[in-house]
Enzyme design. Sequence first.
Site, PDB file in Angstrom:
ATOM      1  N   ASP A  11       0.895  -1.167   0.000  1.00  0.00           N
ATOM      2  CA  ASP A  11       0.000   0.000   0.000  1.00  0.00           C
ATOM      3  C   ASP A  11       0.931   1.214   0.000  1.00  0.00           C
ATOM      4  O   ASP A  11       1.113   1.861   1.014  1.00  0.00           O
ATOM      5  CB  ASP A  11      -0.953  -0.013   1.197  1.00  0.00           C
ATOM      6  CG  ASP A  11      -0.238  -0.123   2.536  1.00  0.00           C
ATOM      7  OD1 ASP A  11       0.895  -0.656   2.580  1.00  0.00           O
ATOM      8  OD2 ASP A  11      -0.801   0.336   3.549  1.00  0.00           O
ATOM      9  N   HIS A 246       9.761  -0.337   9.060  1.00  0.00           N
ATOM     10  CA  HIS A 246       8.862  -1.492   9.101  1.00  0.00           C
ATOM     11  C   HIS A 246       9.015  -2.394   7.875  1.00  0.00           C
ATOM     12  O   HIS A 246       9.384  -3.563   7.970  1.00  0.00           O
ATOM     13  CB  HIS A 246       7.399  -1.040   9.175  1.00  0.00           C
ATOM     14  CG  HIS A 246       7.044  -0.220  10.372  1.00  0.00           C
ATOM     15  ND1 HIS A 246       7.040  -0.729  11.653  1.00  0.00           N
ATOM     16  CD2 HIS A 246       6.656   1.076  10.475  1.00  0.00           C
ATOM     17  CE1 HIS A 246       6.667   0.217  12.502  1.00  0.00           C
ATOM     18  NE2 HIS A 246       6.425   1.313  11.810  1.00  0.00           N
TER      19      HIS A 246
END
Length: 319
Positions: A11, A246
């Site tokens: 995303d 991340h």
Amino acid sequence: MAKYKMILDLDTGIDDALAIAYALATPECDLIGIVGSYGNVLMEDGVQNSLNLLEMLGHPEVPVFPGLPHSSTTDSFAVLPISAQIHGQNGVGEVEIKKANRKAEATSGVDFFIEAAHEYGQDLIIVPTGPLTNLAAAIKKDPEIVELIGNVTLMGGALTVPGNVSPVTEANISQDPEAANEVFRSNLNLTMIGLDVTTRTLLTTTETQQWRNLDTVAGKAYADLTDYYIDAYKVTSPHLGGCALHDPLAVAAAVQPRLVETIELNMKVDTQAPFAGRTIGDETRVNVPALHTKAAVQVDKDRFVADFMEKLTSLFAKN
């Protein structure tokens, strides 16, 4: 050097952009495609961000496939204000990146997963860094791929630390707990790279200045978008002292599994309130050997950040 056929399921916000760069700069990775998802931005915007970044980084040949635009249990999706705050309205820290010449592929991301699983089998690694909607849909459409895919190394979840959406829920898993539960409870070889380890891998403006000093288009763009991310963390997570890497850590752990220490655990994802989205051991399989699922609980953060900086700086110097 062994090459892993890798698909990123993104995303594409800021840490996804960093994951793209890391995959491109990693010799062990053969990035065969990117599948678009929703989360940090709308799916269509994330697909365009991926195309733009690939072209800027000198790899317009990597195809990008549109994934599903919303969760498996809803009929629409809207970007949360907190996501826009962290990643910017455009997903890449309001940095303007030249629009790519290449368009998204006509094939759906779900079908691309299935085709790649049958073509590459155990050589295929899928790295989802957003919701697990696309992967769950692919498994539902062709259950055989569970036995074909070599490994799924996902960024998501939290096992030993609190979530970042609720005390028990991490953002990616929270977007579609039902899909995540289907993936976690399948027989996929799966490694969870959660907040337990990603929030220990941090970048500061000291590192981004190195990219700015390169005086290249990519170096400046990535310094700008990462500085935006760092500033957002000063508001949302001031205790960390930097922005968490991340998604790049998931890519790194996929090809360098020794970067992280894991525990073997049969896991599930809660789908009902008040703990919807919680990643935790599955009590119904507590006495069943954990043969497929691992959760990372420690990371060699210094080695990873050094490797990350070396690879990205070299990549940006050429673009």
